[in-house]
Each structure stands twice: as C-alpha cells, then as structure tokens.
Design a protein around this motif. Structure first.
Motif, PDB file in Angstrom:
ATOM      1  N   PRO A  29      -3.322 -22.571   2.918  1.00 22.59           N
ATOM      2  CA  PRO A  29      -3.417 -21.212   2.250  1.00 22.59           C
ATOM      3  C   PRO A  29      -3.701 -20.186   3.511  1.00 22.59           C
TER       4      PRO A  29
ATOM      5  N   THR B 168      -5.150 -16.384   3.943  1.00 24.66           N
ATOM      6  CA  THR B 168      -5.993 -15.215   3.355  1.00 24.66           C
ATOM      7  C   THR B 168      -5.683 -14.031   4.437  1.00 24.66           C
TER       8      THR B 168
ATOM      9  N   ASP C  13      -6.924 -10.590   0.865  1.00 25.87           N
ATOM     10  CA  ASP C  13      -5.783 -11.044  -0.208  1.00 25.87           C
ATOM     11  C   ASP C  13      -5.369 -12.223  -0.071  1.00 25.87           C
ATOM     12  N   ARG C  14      -5.341 -13.024  -1.222  1.00 22.28           N
ATOM     13  CA  ARG C  14      -4.989 -14.590  -1.174  1.00 22.28           C
ATOM     14  C   ARG C  14      -3.481 -14.773  -1.533  1.00 22.28           C
ATOM     15  N   THR C  15      -2.732 -13.702  -1.945  1.00 20.38           N
ATOM     16  CA  THR C  15      -1.368 -13.729  -2.364  1.00 20.38           C
ATOM     17  C   THR C  15      -0.308 -13.212  -1.327  1.00 20.38           C
ATOM     18  N   GLY C  16      -0.842 -11.975  -0.906  1.00 22.77           N
ATOM     19  CA  GLY C  16       0.006 -11.414   0.131  1.00 22.77           C
ATOM     20  C   GLY C  16      -0.733 -10.213   0.750  1.00 22.77           C
TER      21      GLY C  16
ATOM     22  N   ARG D 206       6.770  -9.025  -1.385  1.00 23.76           N
ATOM     23  CA  ARG D 206       6.255 -10.054  -2.212  1.00 23.76           C
ATOM     24  C   ARG D 206       5.021  -9.686  -2.985  1.00 23.76           C
ATOM     25  N   PRO D 207       4.624 -10.426  -3.809  1.00 26.59           N
ATOM     26  CA  PRO D 207       3.419 -10.101  -4.740  1.00 26.59           C
ATOM     27  C   PRO D 207       2.044 -10.023  -3.657  1.00 26.59           C
ATOM     28  N   SER D 208       1.247  -9.186  -4.341  1.00 27.12           N
ATOM     29  CA  SER D 208      -0.088  -9.404  -3.740  1.00 27.12           C
ATOM     30  C   SER D 208      -1.051  -9.253  -4.617  1.00 27.12           C
ATOM     31  N   ASP D 209      -2.583  -9.567  -4.310  1.00 31.49           N
ATOM     32  CA  ASP D 209      -3.567  -9.577  -5.413  1.00 31.49           C
ATOM     33  C   ASP D 209      -3.567  -8.324  -5.977  1.00 31.49           C
TER      34      ASP D 209
ATOM     35  N   SER E 184      -0.953  -7.878  -8.595  1.00 29.43           N
ATOM     36  CA  SER E 184      -1.310  -8.519  -9.822  1.00 29.43           C
ATOM     37  C   SER E 184      -2.302  -7.671 -10.608  1.00 29.43           C
TER      38      SER E 184
END
Length: 532
Positions: free
Chosen positions: A245, A247, A272-275, A282-285, A288
């Motif tokens: 993963p 971050t 941010d752990r998503t994007g 792309r998605p991001s925290d 979301s």
C-alpha cells in the motif's frame, strides 16, 4: 503511586508533559452526578481515555488487570491480555483489546472496567463477581469529575467535553498512522515536522530511500508513505505489483506562512491512502469523504464557525500582501485569473487538458470576451522559484491588467468572478462566497458549487453545501501542527495562530532559498529585456 486522570494526553515526542497536558487530578470535590450521560457516549464513540495511543493487539478474548485471578478454561495464553498496574513505556490501547474481549477482570473503579462498561463488555471483579453496568457508569462519571481540564494550546481552563473532542482529533490522527512502515521522498528540511505528522503514538516511521522504504513496507506488511513528486513513478508501479500500500503525503490547504518553495516547513499535511486530492484521474480519500460522508449537524456547525474565523482573520495560503489594491472599472464585468506553477502535479493531474497559464488565459478570454480580465501569477512563480512565468507582453495580449501584489483575497472579493485551472485560490474564493469558474478538475469542482468547464467526473455529482466542503477539506482530511506548541491541533488553532502572526522560525535554509529565487527572477527578467 500518583493517580492519573482517565482523560489524558499521549507522551508526545520532544514535548514537555506540562505543555501537552489536558488534565490533572483535582483535589476539589465535584459531584459526579453533574457529568452528563451524553459525555460518556461521546467518550465511547471517540474511544479516548486511558492509554488510547498504545499498541493494538489482535485475537484477545479476555482482558485482565495484573493481580486479578484469571481462569484459562478454553483459552490459550495468547487469548488473554494482562495489563500492568503502572503505565509503561510500551502501553496497550485498552479500547482495541477490550472491544474484542468476551469479558474484563478488574476492579470496578479501574479504567479497564470503565472502558469495558462504556463498550458494553461484561466486567468481573477480582473475586469473580459480576459488576453491574450502573456501577460502571457511576465509576466513569467519578473518574471524569476527579480531574481539572485545560486547553493545552492556551493554558486556559476547559470543559471535559472540549477535552474529549480534542482527544478524539488526536486519536483519529494517530490511528491513521499506525500502518505506516517507512517514509520516502520527504525533503530533509521537512523531516522534523514529518516525524510529528506521522507519529502513531509510539514511533515515527524511518526515512528511507524509495527502494529501501518499499522493501521495509513489504517485509513488515505495512504501507509506504511518500511525497509523490519526490519518488520515481516506477516505484509506485512496483509497489502496486507487490501489493504494497502507498500512502501519499502532501501540503494541506491551511499551510504555515511562507512558500513551500522557500523551504518553509508545512503547518498542515494531508495523508491519503487511496490517491491524492489533486489527481482527478482516480479516487482519493477526500473525494470519498465528499461523495459519501454523512455530515452531522455538529460537524457542519463547526465548519460554519471555522469558515467565519478564516474570513475574519484574513488567513490565506497566499499570504497577506501589503501592496496597493487595483483600481477596477465600474462599468465592465471584472474577472480575476489566478495562475499556477506549471510543473506542479495539481496542474498535470487536475488540469483537464489545459496546457499551462497561457492556455488558461486564452480560454478565459474566449469565455469572457467583453470582461476586464486581471491576471495574477502564482507567488512561487513571481518569486522566481518555479516554472510558469509569462512576460508582461504575453499577458497583455489576453488580459487587461497584470497584478503582482494586491491583497489577493481583497481582490477576489472585489471582482465579479474568479477563474482558475485547479488553483487553491478557487477554494478560498468559495470560502468567501464568491462565484468561481473552473477550467480543470480540482477537488472542489463537480459538487454544484462552481461553474465547471471541464468534462464532468463520473465519481462526483453529489450536491454539497459550502460547509460540507469545508468540513471534509479542512477538518476531516488534513492534519495540523500548532507552530507554537508543536502539538497536533485542529484547523481552528491553525487559523488563530496564522491570524495572530505565530509562525515557525525562519531558518538559514529559508533565507538561502529566498535569495536563490530573487537571483533566478532577476535572470528571467533580464533575458526578457534583452530579447525584447
């Protein structure tokens, strides 16, 4: 042994306990009946109290205080967590282990029993007898009433409710860091701040090379924290292939005074752990949060008050310029165009096909053919530190005025509309209820708050209020460090400090970088003059 308050601060690295303290055992007699049930619910929901910053352990079925008899019928030793009487250098988070447990063995007044009662886990005393929920609730109220509370940022007295809210912010901050195994791409002048931002209650991750960080994260099963612009792109591909993963860490939206390009350490970051918020592909925290979060009335009220504080204080990422305000025409529509750093990732990943500042100016003129257009270059570009400079002659081919020093937020509030590519100035204009047209796809576009000229983002479309945007972008998403105490803080403290002029000291690196920028700008302007 001196008793400890139930609600207390973590042992922040390098900060005196007297500075970080939010409570102290009080000798005053306080009626526990005055502690409301709503506060107990707030504590249980936030999971603060005791050593909430401690190590988290999985697979626990029974929790006991050292010295209490424990029967292991049907249990292995690994199923039992025996917590010491004294707080140790490596404490366990009692909330995480008790939430898993079938039962707790401790005295009714022990904080383990209090936490179990708040979580609804059965408690048995040292003699094996069951402790009633009513007795545990009474013990919780007595423990809260037995302390005096303070605001660690001002030193003033505080309510228990305010302290619980603050500890909840700390818990959310620390919990978010627990899986980070290493950090890479963090500039050396940022590392002191980054150690504090990435501390998880016990340690800060080591700063390693991108390759070394990836190896450590893979070996330990954790994530690798990176500053995206300072690690190779192929490292992120390799991490994806090896299921490590990533971050991503970037500057937050309420920064410290001073430019990032001048080596001023950040006062806030996003983790941010998503994007990452500026990458619309792309998605991001943050995306979301904006798309799905259920914003409570209390959170929205906090966001409303925060926005009012920002407006009242004049705080802005771009500084409070002391230049003269522009004279604007009264008979024409006025439009402000805010330039950006052209090689910034927010332009490359959120620009929606707009190719830099000149392309942005051309597009604005097409959309606003009859308007009086003012172009404002980015401060890092104006200081000679980053790419994106346009000569005066080029600017005046598409704009009516070039501004380099008027107070930006005063100008934002004076014009009829603000046009941006993906600049944070658009977000700051929204905070001040100004109309904003967006040519790219920044995080604040696509929610019904801006006029969007880029192709719609299919992941967005939920209609938000400005306070919902503020709650996500300034309260839930970033982390902040108080420049005075160096403690993690909320955005309200950061706004107060920035508004009062409290800043980190100016280092020799900042002075050197500023001098370098002045030299670079002199060379750029000299070249323009020589080449006409």
């Amino acid at each position: 042994m001196k008793p400890l308050p139930f609600l207390r601060s973590p042992p922040f690295r390098g900060i005196a306990p007297s500075v970080a303290a939010v409570s102290a055992v009080s000798s005053a007699v306080v009626d526990a009946a005055v502690v409301p049930d709503s506060l107990l619910e707030q504590i249980a929901q936030s999971r603060v109290g005791g050593t909430f910053w401690g190590h988290q352990r999985e697979g626990v079925k029974l929790v006991a205080r050292a010295g209490c008899p424990v029967e292991l019928k049907g249990l292995d030793k690994a199923d039992v967590a025996i917590l010491p009487v004294r707080e140790t250098a490596k404490p366990i988070d009692p909330w995480s282990v008790i939430a898993q447990a079938r039962a707790v063995r401790a005295d009714a007044d022990d904080e383990l029993a209090i936490i179990a009662g708040l979580l609804g886990v059965p408690v048995y005393g040292p003699n094996g007898g069951a402790v009633s929920p009513e007795r545990l609730r009474d013990a919780a109220k007595r423990a809260i009433a037995a302390a005096a509370y303070r605001d660690c940022f001002s030193g003033a007295s505080a309510s228990a409710e305010a302290v619980v809210a603050h500890l909840a912010d700390w818990r959310r901050h620390l919990d978010g860091n627990r899986d980070i195994a290493a950090a890479s791409g963090m500039a050396f002048w940022k590392r002191e701040a980054m150690r504090r931002f990435l501390w998880d209650g016990a340690r800060s991750p080591p700063f390693l090379s991108p390759r070394g960080g990836l190896l450590r994260a893979r070996r330990t099963g954790g994530s690798l924290a990176v500053w995206p612009s300072r690690v190779p792109a192929d490292l992120l591909d390799e991490a994806r292939e090896k299921a490590v993963p990533i971050t991503r860490v970037e500057d937050g939206f309420l920064r410290s005074k001073g430019l990032g390009a001048t080596l001023t350490p950040p006062g806030s970051v996003v983790i941010d752990r998503t994007g990452i918020y500026y990458d619309a592909s792309r998605p991001s925290d943050l995306e979301s949060l904006l798309a799905t979060h259920d914003f409570s009335p209390a959170l929205l009220d906090r966001a409303h008050r925060l926005r009012a504080a920002i407006r009242a204080s004049g705080v802005t990422k771009y500084g409070q310029e002391m230049g003269r305000m522009l004279d604007l025409p009264t008979a024409k529509r006025t439009v402000l165009v805010v330039g950006q750093v052209e090689d910034d990732l927010s332009v490359q990943l959120g620009g929606a096909g707009v190719e830099g500042n000149l392309d942005l100016l051309r597009r604005v003129r097409r959309v606003e053919p009859d308007a009086h257009i003012i172009y404002r270059p980015h401060p890092d570009v104006q200081a000679g530190l980053r790419r994106g400079h346009l000569s005066d002659a080029v600017v005046h081919q598409h704009a009516d005025a070039l501004d380099t020093g008027a107070p930006l937020m005063s100008l934002v509030q004076a014009v009829d509309e603000v046009h941006v590519l993906s600049s944070l100035a658009g977000f700051e204009a929204l905070l001040r209820d100004r109309p904003v047209t967006v040519h790219g796809m920044p995080f604040y576009a696509g929610w019904g708050l801006t006029r969007d000229l880029a192709k719609p983002n299919a992941r967005r479309g939920r209609q938000l209020t400005i306070d919902q945007l503020v709650a996500a972008a300034l309260i839930l998403y970033p982390c902040y460090l108080d420049p005075v105490t160096r403690l993690p803080c909320g955005p309200e403290i950061m706004v107060e400090r920035l508004g009062s002029g409290s800043t980190s000291p100016i280092s020799w690196l900042i002075r050197l970088r500023t001098l370098q920028g002045k030299l670079q700008r002199f060379m750029t302007l000299s070249a323009e003059y020589l080449h006409g």
